[in-house]
Structures are given as C-alpha cells and as structure tokens.
Design a protein around this motif. Structure first.
Motif, PDB file in Angstrom:
ATOM      1  N   ILE A   1      14.188 -16.592  15.153  1.00  0.00           N
ATOM      2  CA  ILE A   1      14.813 -15.553  14.444  1.00  0.00           C
ATOM      3  C   ILE A   1      14.228 -15.739  12.871  1.00  0.00           C
ATOM      4  O   ILE A   1      13.584 -14.992  12.310  1.00  0.00           O
ATOM      5  CB  ILE A   1      16.222 -15.205  14.290  1.00  0.00           C
ATOM      6  CG1 ILE A   1      16.404 -14.570  15.682  1.00  0.00           C
ATOM      7  CG2 ILE A   1      16.542 -14.219  13.157  1.00  0.00           C
ATOM      8  CD1 ILE A   1      17.962 -14.110  15.985  1.00  0.00           C
ATOM      9  N   VAL A   2      14.464 -16.966  12.546  1.00  0.00           N
ATOM     10  CA  VAL A   2      14.155 -17.265  11.127  1.00  0.00           C
ATOM     11  C   VAL A   2      12.459 -17.612  10.839  1.00  0.00           C
ATOM     12  O   VAL A   2      11.850 -16.771   9.771  1.00  0.00           O
ATOM     13  CB  VAL A   2      14.657 -18.676  10.869  1.00  0.00           C
ATOM     14  CG1 VAL A   2      14.061 -19.433   9.507  1.00  0.00           C
ATOM     15  CG2 VAL A   2      16.157 -18.874  10.624  1.00  0.00           C
ATOM     16  N   PHE A   3      12.011 -17.902  12.188  1.00  0.00           N
ATOM     17  CA  PHE A   3      10.283 -17.932  11.886  1.00  0.00           C
ATOM     18  C   PHE A   3       9.979 -16.324  11.693  1.00  0.00           C
ATOM     19  O   PHE A   3       8.925 -16.057  10.838  1.00  0.00           O
ATOM     20  CB  PHE A   3       9.876 -18.553  13.381  1.00  0.00           C
ATOM     21  CG  PHE A   3       8.380 -18.291  13.265  1.00  0.00           C
ATOM     22  CD1 PHE A   3       7.659 -19.424  12.636  1.00  0.00           C
ATOM     23  CD2 PHE A   3       7.937 -17.493  14.156  1.00  0.00           C
ATOM     24  CE1 PHE A   3       6.277 -19.366  12.751  1.00  0.00           C
ATOM     25  CE2 PHE A   3       6.517 -17.464  14.293  1.00  0.00           C
ATOM     26  CZ  PHE A   3       5.496 -18.487  13.575  1.00  0.00           C
ATOM     27  N   ILE A   4      10.558 -15.620  12.764  1.00  0.00           N
ATOM     28  CA  ILE A   4       9.948 -14.250  12.609  1.00  0.00           C
ATOM     29  C   ILE A   4      10.362 -13.530  11.137  1.00  0.00           C
ATOM     30  O   ILE A   4       9.575 -12.773  10.595  1.00  0.00           O
ATOM     31  CB  ILE A   4      10.859 -13.247  13.627  1.00  0.00           C
ATOM     32  CG1 ILE A   4      10.345 -13.679  14.963  1.00  0.00           C
ATOM     33  CG2 ILE A   4      10.449 -11.690  13.331  1.00  0.00           C
ATOM     34  CD1 ILE A   4      10.933 -12.969  16.103  1.00  0.00           C
ATOM     35  N   LEU A   5      11.587 -14.148  10.494  1.00  0.00           N
ATOM     36  CA  LEU A   5      11.742 -13.434   9.198  1.00  0.00           C
ATOM     37  C   LEU A   5      10.821 -13.916   8.292  1.00  0.00           C
ATOM     38  O   LEU A   5      10.491 -13.297   7.378  1.00  0.00           O
ATOM     39  CB  LEU A   5      13.147 -13.991   8.836  1.00  0.00           C
ATOM     40  CG  LEU A   5      14.369 -12.812   9.279  1.00  0.00           C
ATOM     41  CD1 LEU A   5      15.666 -13.779   9.162  1.00  0.00           C
ATOM     42  CD2 LEU A   5      14.234 -11.639   8.561  1.00  0.00           C
ATOM     43  N   ILE A   6      10.553 -15.314   8.345  1.00  0.00           N
ATOM     44  CA  ILE A   6       9.793 -15.675   7.352  1.00  0.00           C
ATOM     45  C   ILE A   6       8.211 -15.175   7.514  1.00  0.00           C
ATOM     46  O   ILE A   6       7.654 -14.855   6.268  1.00  0.00           O
ATOM     47  CB  ILE A   6       9.441 -17.549   7.573  1.00  0.00           C
ATOM     48  CG1 ILE A   6      10.800 -18.224   7.140  1.00  0.00           C
ATOM     49  CG2 ILE A   6       8.487 -17.988   6.668  1.00  0.00           C
ATOM     50  CD1 ILE A   6      10.785 -19.616   7.520  1.00  0.00           C
ATOM     51  N   VAL A   7       7.863 -15.120   8.616  1.00  0.00           N
ATOM     52  CA  VAL A   7       6.467 -14.330   8.721  1.00  0.00           C
ATOM     53  C   VAL A   7       6.380 -13.044   8.283  1.00  0.00           C
ATOM     54  O   VAL A   7       5.748 -12.487   7.509  1.00  0.00           O
ATOM     55  CB  VAL A   7       6.058 -14.175  10.324  1.00  0.00           C
ATOM     56  CG1 VAL A   7       4.858 -13.358  10.771  1.00  0.00           C
ATOM     57  CG2 VAL A   7       5.892 -15.671  10.878  1.00  0.00           C
TER      58      VAL A   7
ATOM     59  N   TYR B   1       5.183  -8.884   4.077  1.00  0.00           N
ATOM     60  CA  TYR B   1       5.461  -7.972   3.330  1.00  0.00           C
ATOM     61  C   TYR B   1       5.247  -8.307   1.885  1.00  0.00           C
ATOM     62  O   TYR B   1       4.727  -7.480   0.999  1.00  0.00           O
ATOM     63  CB  TYR B   1       7.141  -7.852   3.094  1.00  0.00           C
ATOM     64  CG  TYR B   1       7.944  -6.753   2.172  1.00  0.00           C
ATOM     65  CD1 TYR B   1       7.570  -5.712   2.376  1.00  0.00           C
ATOM     66  CD2 TYR B   1       8.261  -7.315   1.363  1.00  0.00           C
ATOM     67  CE1 TYR B   1       7.941  -4.627   1.555  1.00  0.00           C
ATOM     68  CE2 TYR B   1       8.823  -6.407   0.336  1.00  0.00           C
ATOM     69  CZ  TYR B   1       8.874  -5.033   0.444  1.00  0.00           C
ATOM     70  OH  TYR B   1       9.382  -4.191  -0.423  1.00  0.00           O
ATOM     71  N   PHE B   2       5.416  -9.720   1.349  1.00  0.00           N
ATOM     72  CA  PHE B   2       4.940 -10.184   0.046  1.00  0.00           C
ATOM     73  C   PHE B   2       3.351  -9.838  -0.183  1.00  0.00           C
ATOM     74  O   PHE B   2       3.288  -9.250  -1.404  1.00  0.00           O
ATOM     75  CB  PHE B   2       5.392 -11.487  -0.184  1.00  0.00           C
ATOM     76  CG  PHE B   2       5.043 -12.095  -1.474  1.00  0.00           C
ATOM     77  CD1 PHE B   2       5.757 -11.661  -2.702  1.00  0.00           C
ATOM     78  CD2 PHE B   2       4.061 -12.875  -1.609  1.00  0.00           C
ATOM     79  CE1 PHE B   2       5.430 -12.107  -4.016  1.00  0.00           C
ATOM     80  CE2 PHE B   2       3.774 -13.469  -3.066  1.00  0.00           C
ATOM     81  CZ  PHE B   2       4.276 -12.808  -4.154  1.00  0.00           C
TER      82      PHE B   2
ATOM     83  N   ARG C   1       1.964  -7.352  -2.912  1.00  0.00           N
ATOM     84  CA  ARG C   1       0.847  -7.974  -3.972  1.00  0.00           C
ATOM     85  C   ARG C   1      -0.399  -7.039  -4.040  1.00  0.00           C
ATOM     86  O   ARG C   1      -0.720  -6.695  -5.055  1.00  0.00           O
ATOM     87  CB  ARG C   1       0.875  -9.571  -3.590  1.00  0.00           C
ATOM     88  CG  ARG C   1       0.000 -10.103  -4.876  1.00  0.00           C
ATOM     89  CD  ARG C   1      -0.268 -11.621  -4.506  1.00  0.00           C
ATOM     90  NE  ARG C   1      -1.230 -11.702  -3.409  1.00  0.00           N
ATOM     91  CZ  ARG C   1      -1.763 -12.922  -2.820  1.00  0.00           C
ATOM     92  NH1 ARG C   1      -1.254 -13.934  -3.446  1.00  0.00           N
ATOM     93  NH2 ARG C   1      -2.700 -13.022  -1.710  1.00  0.00           N
ATOM     94  N   ASN C   2      -0.803  -6.903  -2.829  1.00  0.00           N
ATOM     95  CA  ASN C   2      -2.146  -6.226  -2.747  1.00  0.00           C
ATOM     96  C   ASN C   2      -1.957  -4.621  -3.379  1.00  0.00           C
ATOM     97  O   ASN C   2      -2.829  -4.370  -4.154  1.00  0.00           O
ATOM     98  CB  ASN C   2      -2.608  -6.002  -1.411  1.00  0.00           C
ATOM     99  CG  ASN C   2      -3.220  -7.437  -0.872  1.00  0.00           C
ATOM    100  OD1 ASN C   2      -3.618  -8.477  -1.603  1.00  0.00           O
ATOM    101  ND2 ASN C   2      -3.109  -7.547   0.438  1.00  0.00           N
ATOM    102  N   SER C   3      -0.694  -4.294  -2.998  1.00  0.00           N
ATOM    103  CA  SER C   3      -0.408  -2.971  -3.273  1.00  0.00           C
ATOM    104  C   SER C   3      -0.304  -2.602  -4.890  1.00  0.00           C
ATOM    105  O   SER C   3      -0.898  -1.930  -5.596  1.00  0.00           O
ATOM    106  CB  SER C   3       0.637  -2.578  -2.725  1.00  0.00           C
ATOM    107  OG  SER C   3       1.053  -1.234  -3.533  1.00  0.00           O
TER     108      SER C   3
END
Lengths: 364, 177
Positions: free
Chosen positions: B25-31, B36-37, B41-43
């Motif tokens: 779950i933590v891994f999925i959250l980090i990914v 998202y970041f 950033r691109n946006s």
C-alpha cells in the motif's frame, strides 16, 4: 428501567451540585465549537479577501488592456459589485487604485493609468474607451471608464444640438448611455432609474427643477477653435424632494486643451479627480516632449549631413525652443499670449510648413 | 511463559502478511504521489509558459499602442513605430531610477527584455538590433522569446522598414526541473 445518567442534585441550603464530568463536557464542547467557529470565520474572511483581490486584479487587467486599444469601445462583464475608483493627489504624490470592499488593495495599482470615470461604478458591466490626448503631438492615452447604470445628459442650446451630436459621435461616446437635449427642454428629462446622472452643459448651466440620483454636472465654455476652453465642475446637485439643482457647489474653473481632455472632464467625478488624472497625463507630456526634442536634434544633424534636405534645418531650429516651453510651463504652452498664437498652435503651424516642403520629415 | 511452537509459527506468518500488505500500500501510495507531483509540475510549467507568452504579447501590444512613439498619421495609417522616437524613448527608461517616466514604463512592461530588430536597416544594409527595454530581477532567468513583426518608419530615409520585436520575460527563482 433504571436510568443511568446523573442529574444535578440539590445539595444542602439549595446549592446545585453538578458532577465534574458535566463541567468538563460543557467547557470542552464550548472550546470545540469556538475553535470551529474561529476556523470557519478565518477561512471565509480569507476567501472574501482573495475574491476581492482577484476582482481588483481583473479590473486592473481590463483597464490596462483597454489602454492598448486606442479608439475602441469595450464592454466587460464583471461580477456584480461596487467598484470604487480612486485617484488622490497630494504633496506626497499620487495614490490611485480600484477598491471593491474593505479588503486589501495596492494603493499604487493604477498609479500610471490615466483613467477618468465616476468614483463609484456599481453593477455588472464596465464600459471603457481609450482616446489619445494630442498637444498637438500625441502624448498620452486617456481611458474613459463608466458603466451601464450611469446616464450622461448633454444639454445645449437648440442651435448647438447638432454640433454636440457630432462631437459625441466623433469621440465615440455614443456607446455610453447618452442623451442630448435642448436647454429649454431640460425639465423634460426623466429619471430612468440610473444610479448616477451626469449633466454636461455646453451653453450655460440650467436647472432641471427636480432632483436626480447622484447627480453631478460639468459646464463647458468652448473657445472659438472648438478644441479648447474652460471647465467648471458642479456637485451637490442631488437634494431631497423636487428642489432641482438649487444652489450647486461649483469648483474653480480650469482650462482644457484638446478633445481628449474634454472627454476626460466629461467622465471625471469632480475637479479633484480630473486634476489627479491630468497630473498623470502631464507626466507623459514631459516624456513625449523630451523624446521629440531628441528626435528633432537627430533630424537637424541628418539635415546638416545631407541625409535630409538642408531647407528643413531652419524649421527644426524654430521647433525645438517651442517644444522646450512645454517642459517649463506645460499648461502655459496652450494659452495664447496677447495676439500671438499659443505654443501648441505655433508647433502645429510648423508641422504644416514641414509637410508643405514635401521633403522634410515632420516635427512629430 | 513459553508459547506452543505451532501457535508462534502461525502468528509470525500472519504478521508477515500484514507487513507485506502495508508495504504494498505504501509503495502504491508513493508511486501515486510521485506520479501526481510530476503531472502537477508539468501542468504548472505549461501554465507558466502560457501566461509568459500572453504577457509577452501584452508587452508588445503596449509598446505598439504607445502614442509617444507612433508614426505621423500622414505617413501611415496602420500601427507603426517611429524609429527616432523609439530610440529616444528607450534612452529615457531606466528601471533602477525613481523618475516618473521610468516608473511608468517599468510598471507597464514589468520584468523583461525587449529588443527590436530591423531586418534590412538602410545604414548597415543588414539586420540592426536596438535594445528598447531591459528590467531584470535578482536571481532570475529569462524565459522563451516571443516574436512579433511590425513596421518601423525611419524619418531620415523616409522608408518604412520591416522589423520584429523580441520579448523575453524574467522569472524569479529556480525552475522546477
């Protein structure tokens, strides 16, 4: 069935006994509610300030964009609010901004925008039109600001009505709410429910005999050239009942030069805001004159080097000192001295002579 | 007190499964957060670029609409800039000074660099670039240039010359990258 909640009990001598956990719950609950009340209040206040600042920035952007479109009349839709346009001038300088509410604003936001309009523009539409002030060379854009809830009533003698209509059309003021009426028929002007009324008199002040909401007036005395003259601003025109203009308070008479300056006066709330906006225009006058003096020097040098015909030099020699007079006495340059034409008229004449030579670049 | 061996082994296995689930779950959250970041950033970078481009165009429009550098209407009716007026106005603008002239133009144009290049200048028989305006910010970098073609009138030669404005905006601080 047994009840488990504890009830305040009457102790000795009528004292009310409340268990400690009740007091704890009451104080805790109060603090809990207070916390959320303060939090929500600060969020709402912050949002309101942000909205006000955004709106203020939007108006500033509209005005700055309008400046880039000389000769265009634009209508901008805005959220319904009361926009207060301020231009104040004192020894410390000029403060100029647009303010929507008591929220934060930048007092120098519109410091360099020469705008002229009612002090308060309420409603959901902003009307703008940009004209160029010429002295006689182009000097500064002049931004006229109003809205859909302000009525401009032009009053003139029957013989001047066509001249006034042509002036309105020529200056592109017909996009605003205008009404042209003969001074003998001023009593027939109806209160159409506008928020503000501006009466513009071309042939003397006349009393309509009834009160209008937030009414102000401008009396124009035109010189024979039709583009200069004097202005008298009137306020204190809105009195209760049907007393008409009664005893209006008049400002000292001020001169104007050029139709753009006349437009500015028509849209100014009063003489104070007019002189504040004019001070911004005068700053531009100094810049334009300095630019033109440098240009004339270059043209004269080019004439001496043979790049421009040599007969132009004499005319440039006459033009430069005349331009210099704008720097020492800007308003004096527009006034004729005795039988001599004004500096502005002399420069216009020299420009025509340079054009007549056919080979000389103009002075401006 | 000692536990039975079978119970201890079963408990360890169950604990390991829980850890694995938490790690996944933590891994999925980090990914997700990283994804998202990056997307944000691109946006934001795209928005900044769009705003910069719009501001650059506004600056050019502001310059072209300045009545003090406009051409004599008897020469041309369209939007045109008088070369000598442009040069002399440019020499009066100094964003470091406190005179009203400079303050006016610096508030109108903001932080940026504006040059005008005359494509076929008669004096040099080639392109000539004039620095019209430069107002930089400390620790800032110039953004992409925007170009806008216009006509420049040279009163000495009496010619209308083909030219273009080159506008760059200055941005304070480091970029995201």
């Amino acid at each position: 069935m047994a009840r488990h909640f504890s009830r305040p009990a009457l102790g000795r001598a009528g004292q009310i006994e409340i268990p400690f956990h009740w007091i704890f719950a009451l104080v805790g609950g109060f603090l809990f509610l207070l916390f959320f009340f303060v939090l929500i209040r600060s969020v709402v206040t912050s949002n309101q300030q942000q909205d006000t600042a955004d709106l203020s920035l939007s108006v500033q952007t509209i005005l700055l964009n309008a400046l880039t479109k000389p000769g265009e009349f634009t209508v901008s839709d805005l959220p319904s609010a009361s926009y207060r346009f301020v231009c104040e001038r004192d020894a410390a300088g000029i403060l100029s901004y647009v303010r929507i509410s008591q929220g934060s604003y930048d007092p120098s936001q519109l410091r360099y925008v020469p705008f002229f309009g009612p002090s308060v523009v309420a409603g959901d539409q902003l009307f703008t039109r940009t004209v160029v002030w010429k002295a006689p060379f182009p000097v500064s854009p002049v931004l006229l600001v109003s809205n859909n809830r302000t009525q401009y009533v032009f009053v003139a003698s029957a013989g001047s009505l066509n001249m006034v209509r042509s002036f309105i059309q020529g200056e592109g003021l017909d996009g605003f709410n205008t009404l042209v009426i003969s001074s003998t028929a001023i009593g027939a002007v109806k209160d159409e429910g506008f928020d503000q009324y501006r009466f513009i008199f071309f042939d003397g002040f006349a009393d309509p005999g009834k009160a209008f909401k937030n009414a102000t007036a401008l009396n124009i005395q035109l010189n024979s050239d039709g583009t200069s003259g004097t202005l008298t601003f009137y306020d204190n025109l809105s009195c209760a009942g049907s007393c008409g203009f009664g005893q209006p308070r008049a400002s000292p008479t001020v001169p104007f030069v050029g139709t753009a300056m006349l437009d500015a006066a028509i849209f100014s709330q009063d003489s104070r805001t007019f002189s504040c906006g004019f001070a911004k225009m005068t700053e531009r006058l100094n810049t334009s004159v300095t630019t033109l003096i440098g240009r004339i020097d270059d043209l004269r040098d080019a004439a001496k080097n043979g790049a421009v015909p040599s007969q132009c030099v004499a005319l440039y020699d006459q033009t430069e000192p005349l331009l210099g007079q704008y720097l020492t006495n800007p308003l004096g340059a527009f006034a004729p001295t005795g039988t001599n034409p004004s500096v502005a008229q002399q420069i216009q004449t020299l420009q025509r002579r340079l054009a007549a030579e056919g080979v000389c670049p103009g002075a401006y | 007190m000692r536990r039975p061996a079978s119970c201890a082994r079963r408990g360890q296995i169950q604990f390991g499964e829980t850890i694995m689930v938490v790690v996944v779950i933590v891994f999925i959250l980090i990914v997700g957060i990283v994804f998202y970041f990056n997307a944000s950033r691109n946006s934001v970078e795209k928005q900044i670029r769009t705003v910069d481009q719009a501001q650059s165009m506004t600056v050019v429009n502001n310059i072209l609409s300045l009545p003090e550098i406009g051409c004599d209407p008897s020469v041309t009716t369209g939007r045109c800039v008088d070369l000598l007026k442009l040069e002399h106005l440019a020499s009066q603008i100094d964003c470091g000074s406190s005179d009203p002239t400079s303050k006016y133009y610096c508030s109108l144009f903001g932080a940026g660099l504006v040059t005008i290049t005359i494509v076929d200048a008669p004096q040099t028989s080639g392109p000539t670039t004039i620095l019209f305006y430069n107002s930089s910010l400390p620790n800032s970098t110039a953004t992409d240039s925007q170009f806008r073609f216009t006509t420049v009138y040279d009163p000495v030669s009496g010619e209308q010359l083909f030219a273009y404005f080159n506008v760059s905006r200055y941005q304070r601080g480091a970029s995201f990258g």
